[in-house]
Enzyme design. Structure first.
Site, PDB file in Angstrom:
ATOM      1  N   ASP A  98      -6.996   4.468  -4.614  1.00 51.01           N
ATOM      2  CA  ASP A  98      -7.660   4.316  -3.316  1.00 51.01           C
ATOM      3  C   ASP A  98      -8.260   5.698  -3.041  1.00 51.01           C
ATOM      4  O   ASP A  98      -8.468   6.464  -3.996  1.00 51.01           O
ATOM      5  CB  ASP A  98      -6.649   3.884  -2.233  1.00 51.01           C
ATOM      6  CG  ASP A  98      -7.312   3.452  -0.922  1.00 51.01           C
ATOM      7  OD1 ASP A  98      -7.738   2.295  -0.833  1.00 51.01           O
ATOM      8  OD2 ASP A  98      -7.425   4.271   0.012  1.00 51.01           O
ATOM      9  N   LYS A 124       0.868  -1.184   0.000  1.00 55.41           N
ATOM     10  CA  LYS A 124       0.000   0.000   0.000  1.00 55.41           C
ATOM     11  C   LYS A 124       0.897   1.224   0.000  1.00 55.41           C
ATOM     12  O   LYS A 124       2.037   1.156   0.451  1.00 55.41           O
ATOM     13  CB  LYS A 124      -0.872   0.005   1.265  1.00 55.41           C
ATOM     14  CG  LYS A 124      -2.105   0.877   1.161  1.00 55.41           C
ATOM     15  CD  LYS A 124      -3.252   0.176   0.475  1.00 55.41           C
ATOM     16  CE  LYS A 124      -4.367   1.153   0.152  1.00 55.41           C
ATOM     17  NZ  LYS A 124      -5.563   0.449  -0.346  1.00 55.41           N
TER      18      LYS A 124
HETATM   19  P1  NDP Z   1     -12.862   7.930  -2.903  1.00 57.32           P
HETATM   20  O1  NDP Z   1     -11.796   8.933  -2.664  1.00 57.32           O
HETATM   21  O2  NDP Z   1     -13.385   7.736  -4.272  1.00 57.32           O
HETATM   22  O3  NDP Z   1     -14.113   8.250  -1.956  1.00 57.32           O
HETATM   23  C1  NDP Z   1     -13.985   8.307  -0.580  1.00 57.32           C
HETATM   24  C2  NDP Z   1     -15.310   8.717   0.017  1.00 57.32           C
HETATM   25  O4  NDP Z   1     -15.244   8.588   1.431  1.00 57.32           O
HETATM   26  C3  NDP Z   1     -15.643  10.170  -0.265  1.00 57.32           C
HETATM   27  O5  NDP Z   1     -17.033  10.322  -0.313  1.00 57.32           O
HETATM   28  C4  NDP Z   1     -15.058  10.889   0.951  1.00 57.32           C
HETATM   29  O6  NDP Z   1     -15.677  12.098   1.244  1.00 57.32           O
HETATM   30  C5  NDP Z   1     -15.356   9.872   2.047  1.00 57.32           C
HETATM   31  N1  NDP Z   1     -14.359   9.989   3.114  1.00 57.32           N
HETATM   32  C6  NDP Z   1     -13.032   9.778   3.020  1.00 57.32           C
HETATM   33  N2  NDP Z   1     -12.441   9.996   4.207  1.00 57.32           N
HETATM   34  C7  NDP Z   1     -13.421  10.349   5.048  1.00 57.32           C
HETATM   35  C8  NDP Z   1     -13.442  10.710   6.414  1.00 57.32           C
HETATM   36  N3  NDP Z   1     -12.311  10.727   7.137  1.00 57.32           N
HETATM   37  N4  NDP Z   1     -14.633  11.002   6.954  1.00 57.32           N
HETATM   38  C9  NDP Z   1     -15.769  10.972   6.223  1.00 57.32           C
HETATM   39  N5  NDP Z   1     -15.799  10.639   4.915  1.00 57.32           N
HETATM   40  C10 NDP Z   1     -14.643  10.343   4.348  1.00 57.32           C
HETATM   41  O7  NDP Z   1     -12.285   6.567  -2.308  1.00 57.32           O
HETATM   42  P2  NDP Z   1     -12.736   5.074  -2.628  1.00 57.32           P
HETATM   43  O8  NDP Z   1     -14.195   5.018  -2.849  1.00 57.32           O
HETATM   44  O9  NDP Z   1     -11.803   4.542  -3.637  1.00 57.32           O
HETATM   45  O10 NDP Z   1     -12.363   4.338  -1.257  1.00 57.32           O
HETATM   46  C11 NDP Z   1     -13.281   4.266  -0.163  1.00 57.32           C
HETATM   47  C12 NDP Z   1     -12.863   3.148   0.780  1.00 57.32           C
HETATM   48  O11 NDP Z   1     -12.843   1.902   0.056  1.00 57.32           O
HETATM   49  C13 NDP Z   1     -11.464   3.275   1.389  1.00 57.32           C
HETATM   50  O12 NDP Z   1     -11.469   2.727   2.693  1.00 57.32           O
HETATM   51  C14 NDP Z   1     -10.607   2.414   0.489  1.00 57.32           C
HETATM   52  O13 NDP Z   1      -9.431   1.950   1.132  1.00 57.32           O
HETATM   53  C15 NDP Z   1     -11.568   1.272   0.200  1.00 57.32           C
HETATM   54  N6  NDP Z   1     -11.276   0.486  -0.984  1.00 57.32           N
HETATM   55  C16 NDP Z   1     -11.213   1.070  -2.235  1.00 57.32           C
HETATM   56  C17 NDP Z   1     -10.966   0.295  -3.341  1.00 57.32           C
HETATM   57  C18 NDP Z   1     -11.013   0.864  -4.720  1.00 57.32           C
HETATM   58  O14 NDP Z   1     -10.977   0.074  -5.674  1.00 57.32           O
HETATM   59  N7  NDP Z   1     -11.125   2.165  -4.902  1.00 57.32           N
HETATM   60  C19 NDP Z   1     -10.668  -1.137  -3.221  1.00 57.32           C
HETATM   61  C20 NDP Z   1     -10.836  -1.670  -1.882  1.00 57.32           C
HETATM   62  C21 NDP Z   1     -11.098  -0.858  -0.825  1.00 57.32           C
HETATM   63  P3  NDP Z   1     -14.953  13.484   0.835  1.00 57.32           P
HETATM   64  O15 NDP Z   1     -14.940  13.504  -0.657  1.00 57.32           O
HETATM   65  O16 NDP Z   1     -15.772  14.528   1.462  1.00 57.32           O
HETATM   66  O17 NDP Z   1     -13.557  13.395   1.413  1.00 57.32           O
END
Ligand code: NDP
Length: 444
Positions: free
Chosen positions: A165, A125
């Site tokens: 991510d 990571k």
């Molecule tokens: P994105 O950046 O596309 O979206 C993240 C979302 O979560 C946004 O809506 C963001 O809101 C919100 N968010 C992030 N941090 C916080 C926080 N501290 N408090 C509240 N809301 C928060 O990321 P992904 O969708 O790619 O990833 C989301 C999760 O899924 C992560 O845990 C990641 O590790 C996991 N994941 C992702 C994969 C992938 O293929 N993308 C694969 C496997 C797991 P805002 O925009 O306001 O920050």
């Protein structure tokens, strides 16, 4: 104290100030206790001590210049945790909360997740404490180029293959890939999540969210149930959340609430995915705008309130530790029957305990969100073979992998006398293959 507990105590002593890493290691090591008991050779070869120590951690400076000419410096990380079953594989996260503890917890989880997919990929990571929010495209590009100017020497299509991510989507992967290609002069599959015009795979964008819902569907099917008519809450509104919402609704559920880091929206008619995508993917806007555009939808400031919305299924898809014991208890009180973790470690250890005690079906992240990395591995296979599969082909493979993982963890839980405990089942099923490979390769 048994072997797993001793390794855990030692890990906490040797890695102070890394709470997220401690949390992930606690969950994993405790559920591996019965496995190491059956294999005394693991202790003789210090297998667990080696398993929890990253093979390599790269930490570097990322200087960049903003549009006004001001110079900024961020931290860059790549944790290459375990390559026993294949090249390191795991996403890059750009978020202000990124530190060594977050990187190590994510990389440790990734080892077992990648093993669960059944594909030949090790665990890693990386990322930075850079915040892409509010930055111009040119600022994001300059940051990505500076980040890759150091990272390129540590990665490669057969050694370490990063992906996206939080904060790293198609735009960032494009800039990172462009810089890698310029520095190395190679057009190879060194990053996944690439655009379709330069080596990407169909379904990669949708994969984590779709995969999550495929596993939920299988868990329900095995209980004689389905998604039809279920009320679902999804936290987050990024890549994973959007496509979990799309697939859940395509299968008959109604997603009634979603959030971003400012607040949440409710829409009892079911979230309009086209409007959500326009706001989040095209305009890069805030979820608040959804309530202004869709009649009947409501906006509420702050995130935590989302867990008070009554639902049958909750899919936390934003970030770590979003659901603590209190929020878990509220969900249980309001009738939740199933949790599917789309984000990594979104539930605290105490929160998991609340769900398990209440008999809620709990699908842990390393199994439930493995669809993204599995499809990344399919992208790697297509890159090396210089070919493209159709959407239907990749989607069918993704679905087969997700249902396979579900049954794999279900059977592992049964084999170790903890039927229905998928946290333990996923850890055990993932660990067995990594342990076999590590044992075969000697003390390395
Ligand atoms: P994105 O950046 O596309 O979206 C993240 C979302 O979560 C946004 O809506 C963001 O809101 C919100 N968010 C992030 N941090 C916080 C926080 N501290 N408090 C509240 N809301 C928060 O990321 P992904 O969708 O790619 O990833 C989301 C999760 O899924 C992560 O845990 C990641 O590790 C996991 N994941 C992702 C994969 C992938 O293929 N993308 C694969 C496997 C797991 P805002 O925009 O306001 O920050």
């Amino acid at each position: 104290m048994d072997y797993a507990e001793r390794v855990l105590a030692d890990l906490k002593k040797k890695n102070p100030g890394e709470p997220e890493f401690h949390q992930a290691a606690t969950e994993i090591l405790r559920s591996l206790a019965p496995v190491v008991e059956r294999h005394p050779e693991y202790e003789r070869t210090a297998l667990l001590e080696r398993f929890v120590e990253p093979e390599r951690v790269v930490l570097f400076r990322v200087p960049w210049v903003d549009d006004r000419g001001a110079v900024h410096v961020n931290k860059g990380y790549r944790v290459q945790f375990n390559s026993a079953i294949g090249p390191y594989k795991g996403g890059l996260r750009f978020h202000p909360s990124v530190d060594l503890s977050v990187m190590k917890f994510l990389a440790l989880e990734q080892i077992l997740k990648n093993s669960l997919t059944g594909l030949p990929i090790g665990g890693g990571k990386g990322g930075s404490d850079f915040d892409p929010k509010g930055k111009s495209d040119m600022e994001v590009m300059r940051f990505c180029q500076s980040f890759m100017a150091e990272l390129y020497r540590h990665i490669g299509q057969d050694t370490d293959v990063p992906a996206g991510d939080i904060g790293v989507g198609g735009r960032e992967i494009g800039y990172l890939f462009g810089e890698y290609k310029r520095l190395c002069g190679e057009h190879v599959g060194v990053l996944t999540g690439r655009g379709l015009s330069y080596g990407g795979s169909l379904v990669r964008t949708e994969a984590t969210g779709y995969g999550l819902v495929y596993m939920v569907e299988e868990a329900l099917r095995c209980r004689g149930d389905s998604l039809e008519g279920k009320r679902v809450i999804i936290s987050g509104s990024g890549n994973v959340a959007i496509y979990a919402c799309e697939k859940a609704q395509a299968l008959g559920a109604k997603v009634v609430a979603m959030y971003d880091s400012d607040g949440y929206v409710t829409d009892m008619d079911g979230i309009d995915v086209a409007v959500l995508k326009q706001i989040k993917e095209v305009e890069r806007g805030r979820i608040k705008v959804y309530a202004a555009r869709v009649p009947g939808a409501e906006y509420h400031a702050g995130c935590r309130g989302i867990w008070s919305v009554p639902c049958d299924i909750a899919l936390p898809c934003a970030t770590q530790n979003e659901i603590d014991a209190e929020s878990a208890a509220l969900l249980v009180k309001n009738g939740v029957k199933l949790i599917g973790e789309g984000a990594n470690m979104p539930t605290t250890l105490a929160g998991i305990e609340v769900f398990q005690k209440a008999g809620v079906v709990f699908l842990p992240a390393k199994a439930a969100n493995a669809g993204g990395v599995a499809t990344s591995a399919l992208e790697m296979a297509q890159s090396s073979g210089r070919l493209y599969w159709t959407f239907e082909e990749v989607d069918a493979k993704l679905k087969a992998i997700m249902t396979g993982i579900y049954h794999n963890m279900d059977e592992a839980a049964k084999a170790y006398g903890v039927t229905g405990d998928y946290v333990a089942g996923a850890n055990i099923a993932g660990f067995r293959k990594v342990a076999d490979a590590m044992m075969a390769q000697g003390i390395v």
